[in-house]
Design a protein around this motif. Structure first.
Motif: not given
Ligand code: 2BA
Length: 108
Positions: A21-34
């Motif tokens: 985010n600090k470097n200007g990139f957008m992210v979507t976070k998903l909670s996942s399970t291995g």
């Protein structure tokens, strides 16, 4: 454009997302399970312009640590008449990243 799917450990997810985010990139976070450890991890989805892919990969790599983990197997070893639990040490991470070409991208 590329779609990056990055699987990182929960412990590293905050640092990775902050830096992105600090470097200007957008992210979507998903909670996942291995599927192997059946433990929580974090999957990050990112649409990234081709010219920025290397920078994003560097950010993810530099903030994702590998960690040793002991796994207790559900199977048992039979030694004579003694049943012994089997455990093994595995290395988890840094990050597993999949890169895909994006045919089209729209934002409404
Ligand atoms: P898990 O499936 O819970 O796997 C955790 C760690 O267990 C793996 O670390 C690896 O060291 C080990 N492991 C996984 N499957 C194994 C197997 N069949 N036999 C022996 N050891 C095994 P990482 O390779 O760093 O993977 C971390 C997490 O990334 C995985 O969690 C999974 O959620 C994801 N992942 C890794 N490779 C993947 C792939 N090819 N496709 C989809 N997800 C993947």
């Amino acid at each position: 454009m590329k779609l990056l799917i990055a699987i990182v450990q929960d412990e590293d997810a905050g640092k990775v997302m902050n830096a992105l985010n600090k470097n200007g990139f957008m992210v979507t976070k998903l909670s996942s399970t291995g599927g192997f450890l059946r433990a929580g991890n974090t999957t990050l989805l990112m649409g990234v312009e081709d010219k920025n892919v290397e920078e994003v990969l560097n950010i993810i790599e530099s903030r994702s640590k590998s960690r040793k983990q002991v796994v207790d197997s559900t199977s048992t070893m039979v030694s004579g008449s003694i049943m012994m639990p089997v455990s093994a040490e595995i290395t988890v991470g840094g990050a597993t990243v999949f890169l895909m070409n994006v045919e089209d991208y729209k934002k409404f």
